[in-house]
Design a protein around this motif. Structure first.
Motif, PDB file in Angstrom:
ATOM      1  N   ASP A  47       0.123  -0.011  -4.641  1.00 57.89           N
ATOM      2  CA  ASP A  47      -0.330   1.381  -4.662  1.00 57.89           C
ATOM      3  C   ASP A  47       0.867   2.306  -4.427  1.00 57.89           C
ATOM      4  OD1 ASP A  47      -1.512   3.847  -4.365  1.00 57.89           O
ATOM      5  OD2 ASP A  47      -2.948   3.225  -2.835  1.00 57.89           O
ATOM      6  N   THR A  54       0.609   5.680  -4.946  1.00 59.13           N
ATOM      7  CA  THR A  54       0.089   7.047  -4.963  1.00 59.13           C
ATOM      8  C   THR A  54       0.590   7.899  -3.802  1.00 59.13           C
ATOM      9  OG1 THR A  54      -1.943   6.316  -3.840  1.00 59.13           O
ATOM     10  CG2 THR A  54      -1.980   6.422  -6.263  1.00 59.13           C
ATOM     11  N   GLY A  55       1.328   7.285  -2.880  1.00 58.48           N
ATOM     12  CA  GLY A  55       1.960   8.077  -1.832  1.00 58.48           C
ATOM     13  C   GLY A  55       3.207   8.794  -2.303  1.00 58.48           C
ATOM     14  N   PRO A  96       8.121   4.359   0.294  1.00 57.11           N
ATOM     15  CA  PRO A  96       8.620   5.682   0.699  1.00 57.11           C
ATOM     16  C   PRO A  96       8.344   6.735  -0.373  1.00 57.11           C
ATOM     17  CG  PRO A  96      10.264   3.987   1.124  1.00 57.11           C
ATOM     18  CD  PRO A  96       9.195   3.346   0.303  1.00 57.11           C
ATOM     19  N   ALA A  97       8.029   7.932   0.071  1.00 57.48           N
ATOM     20  CA  ALA A  97       7.701   9.026  -0.852  1.00 57.48           C
ATOM     21  C   ALA A  97       8.892   9.461  -1.690  1.00 57.48           C
ATOM     22  CB  ALA A  97       7.151  10.214  -0.063  1.00 57.48           C
ATOM     23  N   ASN A 117       0.823  -1.217   0.000  1.00 59.92           N
ATOM     24  CA  ASN A 117       0.000   0.000   0.000  1.00 59.92           C
ATOM     25  C   ASN A 117       0.853   1.261   0.000  1.00 59.92           C
ATOM     26  OD1 ASN A 117       0.547   0.844   2.793  1.00 59.92           O
ATOM     27  ND2 ASN A 117      -0.709  -0.917   3.399  1.00 59.92           N
ATOM     28  N   LYS A 118       0.182   2.399  -0.183  1.00 60.83           N
ATOM     29  CA  LYS A 118       0.898   3.662  -0.363  1.00 60.83           C
ATOM     30  C   LYS A 118       1.666   4.101   0.873  1.00 60.83           C
ATOM     31  CE  LYS A 118      -3.097   6.646   0.684  1.00 60.83           C
ATOM     32  NZ  LYS A 118      -3.985   7.690   0.130  1.00 60.83           N
ATOM     33  N   ASN A 119       1.290   3.577   2.039  1.00 62.30           N
ATOM     34  CA  ASN A 119       2.006   3.933   3.264  1.00 62.30           C
ATOM     35  C   ASN A 119       3.309   3.152   3.404  1.00 62.30           C
ATOM     36  OD1 ASN A 119      -0.036   5.735   4.156  1.00 62.30           O
ATOM     37  ND2 ASN A 119      -1.268   3.990   4.834  1.00 62.30           N
ATOM     38  N   GLU A 120       3.457   2.077   2.630  1.00 59.66           N
ATOM     39  CA  GLU A 120       4.674   1.272   2.705  1.00 59.66           C
ATOM     40  C   GLU A 120       5.761   1.806   1.777  1.00 59.66           C
ATOM     41  OE1 GLU A 120       6.225  -3.277   1.784  1.00 59.66           O
ATOM     42  OE2 GLU A 120       4.070  -2.897   1.999  1.00 59.66           O
TER      43      GLU A 120
END
Length: 245
Positions: free
Chosen positions: A161, A163-164, A140-141, A135-138
């Motif tokens: 995902d 999108t983060g 890194p930006a 997921n997007k929280n995993e």
């Protein structure tokens, strides 16, 4: 291996059914492509701190029994999918390396201490380690690149995902090839999406190319047999004809 060779050459120890453990203590500043490929009994590979700098493409290709890998923190360059076909490998230790790390079965290249490139998602992800969902929280930006073949053959992944990530990324060739259970993938805008990026993603039914994406390469969605819809924004100025064929 205790020194005496500046490199371990292509196929040097490949197809060796008797080789079970490898310990490199010195020397060998480069391990070339396929050096330990198809060693069906190999379970442990440990490279101590030393002179090693380069780990080539597909070094451990097909080592299905491999479970323990330690890479020297001096290694600053890793090629395409060195752990291809290592079905039991759930983690790689980089011994505090400033260049690479592995987190939850995803190997990252670091720049200035932050995750910049996804080098490889280990094929055990979603099976013996981690969730089938990335997921997007995993992610890194700071990730800017998904390397060639980075998620290839990760057949237990169902959703990815990105999108983060707040800016445009680059998606390499065959990046998600043969992710047969992948139902959903959400990417930000991309500078380019490489050839055969989603080839064989047989569970993918819809894909949206985000606004800001510039280029989509050949055969991106070939063999996506469930795919019924692709959303292509006007920003795509270089789209190759054979995206689906």
């Amino acid at each position: 291996i205790n020194g005496g060779a500046s490199k371990i050459s292509t196929n040097s120890f490949s197809n060796n059914s008797a080789l079970k453990e490898v310990y490199i203590n010195a020397g060998a500043d480069e391990i070339e492509e396929y050096a330990f490929a198809n060693d069906e009994a190999l379970t442990i590979f440990e490279m101590a701190s030393g002179d090693a700098k380069i780990l080539g493409d597909y070094v451990f290709d097909g080592d299905k029994a491999l479970t323990t890998v330690t890479i020297s923190p001096t290694v600053s360059e890793i090629g395409i999918r060195p752990f291809k076909g290592c079905e039991k490998l759930a983690d790689v230790s980089f011994s505090g390396s400033p260049y690479y790390k592995c987190n939850n079965a995803i190997v990252y290249k670091l720049i200035n201490g932050t995750e910049a490139t996804i080098v490889q998602c280990l094929e055990a992800r979603g099976n013996s380690v981690g969730s089938s969902t990335v997921n997007k929280n995993e992610i890194p930006a700071t990730v800017a690149t998904i390397a060639d073949e980075a998620f290839m053959d990760c057949k237990n992944l169902a959703m990815v995902d990105f999108t983060g990530v707040p800016y445009t990324i680059t998606v390499g060739a065959k990046a998600f090839k043969n992710c047969t259970d992948l139902v959903t993938i959400d990417l930000p805008a991309a500078k380019s999406i490489g050839q055969l990026a989603f080839d064989g993603c047989k569970s993918l039914s819809r894909f949206e190319i985000k606004a800001g994406t510039e280029r989509v390469e050949d055969y991106c969605f070939v063999n996506c047999t469930a795919l019924t819809e692709i959303v292509i924004p006007q920003s795509v100025t270089m789209a190759v004809v054979n995206v689906l064929i």
